[in-house]
Design a protein around this motif. Sequence first.
Motif, PDB file in Angstrom:
ATOM      1  N   LEU A 203     -32.688   0.177  -9.446  1.00 57.44           N
ATOM      2  CA  LEU A 203     -32.062  -1.141  -9.517  1.00 57.44           C
ATOM      3  C   LEU A 203     -31.645  -1.601  -8.129  1.00 57.44           C
ATOM      4  CD1 LEU A 203     -30.969   0.686 -12.162  1.00 57.44           C
ATOM      5  CD2 LEU A 203     -29.818  -1.455 -12.681  1.00 57.44           C
TER       6      LEU A 203
ATOM      7  N   ILE B  47     -33.746  -4.610 -12.360  1.00 58.21           N
ATOM      8  CA  ILE B  47     -34.455  -3.326 -12.375  1.00 58.21           C
ATOM      9  C   ILE B  47     -35.802  -3.585 -11.715  1.00 58.21           C
ATOM     10  CG2 ILE B  47     -35.511  -1.533 -13.807  1.00 58.21           C
ATOM     11  CD1 ILE B  47     -33.366  -2.180 -15.941  1.00 58.21           C
TER      12      ILE B  47
ATOM     13  N   LEU C 127     -27.564  -2.335 -15.415  1.00 55.39           N
ATOM     14  CA  LEU C 127     -27.909  -3.705 -15.024  1.00 55.39           C
ATOM     15  C   LEU C 127     -26.876  -4.702 -15.549  1.00 55.39           C
ATOM     16  CD1 LEU C 127     -29.947  -5.658 -13.726  1.00 55.39           C
ATOM     17  CD2 LEU C 127     -31.139  -5.730 -15.934  1.00 55.39           C
TER      18      LEU C 127
END
Length: 336
Positions: A166, A300, A286
């Motif tokens: 990420l 991501i 996230l």
Amino acid sequence: MKIKLEHGAGGELMEELIRTVILKNIKISSAGGIGLEALDDGATIPLGDEHIVFTIDGHTVKPIFFPGGDIGRLAVSGTVNDLAVMGAKPLALASSLIIGEGFEVSDLERILKSMNDTAQEVPVPIITGDTKVVEDEIGIFVITAGVGITQRPITDSGAKIGDLVLVSGTIGDHGIALMSHREGISFETELKSDVSPIWDVVEAVAKEIGWENIHAMKDPTRGGLSNALNEMARKANVGILVRENDIPIKPEVKAASEMLGISPYEVANEGKVVMIVSKEYGEDALEAMKKLEKGKNAAIIGEVIKEYPGKVILETGIGGKRFMEPPIGDPVPRVC
């Protein structure tokens, strides 16, 4: 051999200098934890059930005032972020000022106020320092050291096969904003540096998924996203596959990059974190980022793979694949 600007730019030449000159001449490089030889964002000192994390950074940005920040905000953010990506809550900072004779006191006060304001955002106190004035017309250099504490140090070498990668926001903002400012390139929307402390982003993810599920972190400063990913892949001896279409980049950053002939993947970011987490916790991580204003553009961008150990593979927008090579040096010097 003489030192060149590229030796301090965060790319392959800098790593070569550290390994062949600095490490060779430092014989005691660990205090019982993660030491200099790890070439991580800081070092650790075991203390009972916890670990003290220590880091230091020098800041030579030019110009010292730039769109979105200044050398003072940069100095505090950079040191806090080095602690944060090792999983450490910032405890205290120290600062050393090297000031050129003739520097304006009003500019010094502006920088100090910026350092204070940024430290209060975290919050973290600035508890000690040192000041030197030299006859050279250097303007000002700011050196900051930081101490943090953690029960579980996180390195940049912990990536595991199957993990997700990420990034906490748009990349290239800092380096491209400074370069555009230097070159006089303007857009309808002003390009601004992303310089900001990221402890709150890291802490939010850890609270959501647990520190044990964050396997590796790095702040993509000198050498940018490309250098950060390559270091993480090489140290863990894994491949990292990233998808170009998933990497968040502001349209104006992309446009300026094309005009300047610079890849946004290779320039410094000063308010982002690259985080590698367990696959099953990727979406939760996230969402934790996206709940914060500075993480609203988080994404991501890829995954850890067993193929191509030590390499980063970029899946292009048209479906092809190529190596994302680390830069030799920084295409935009004096930005951090």
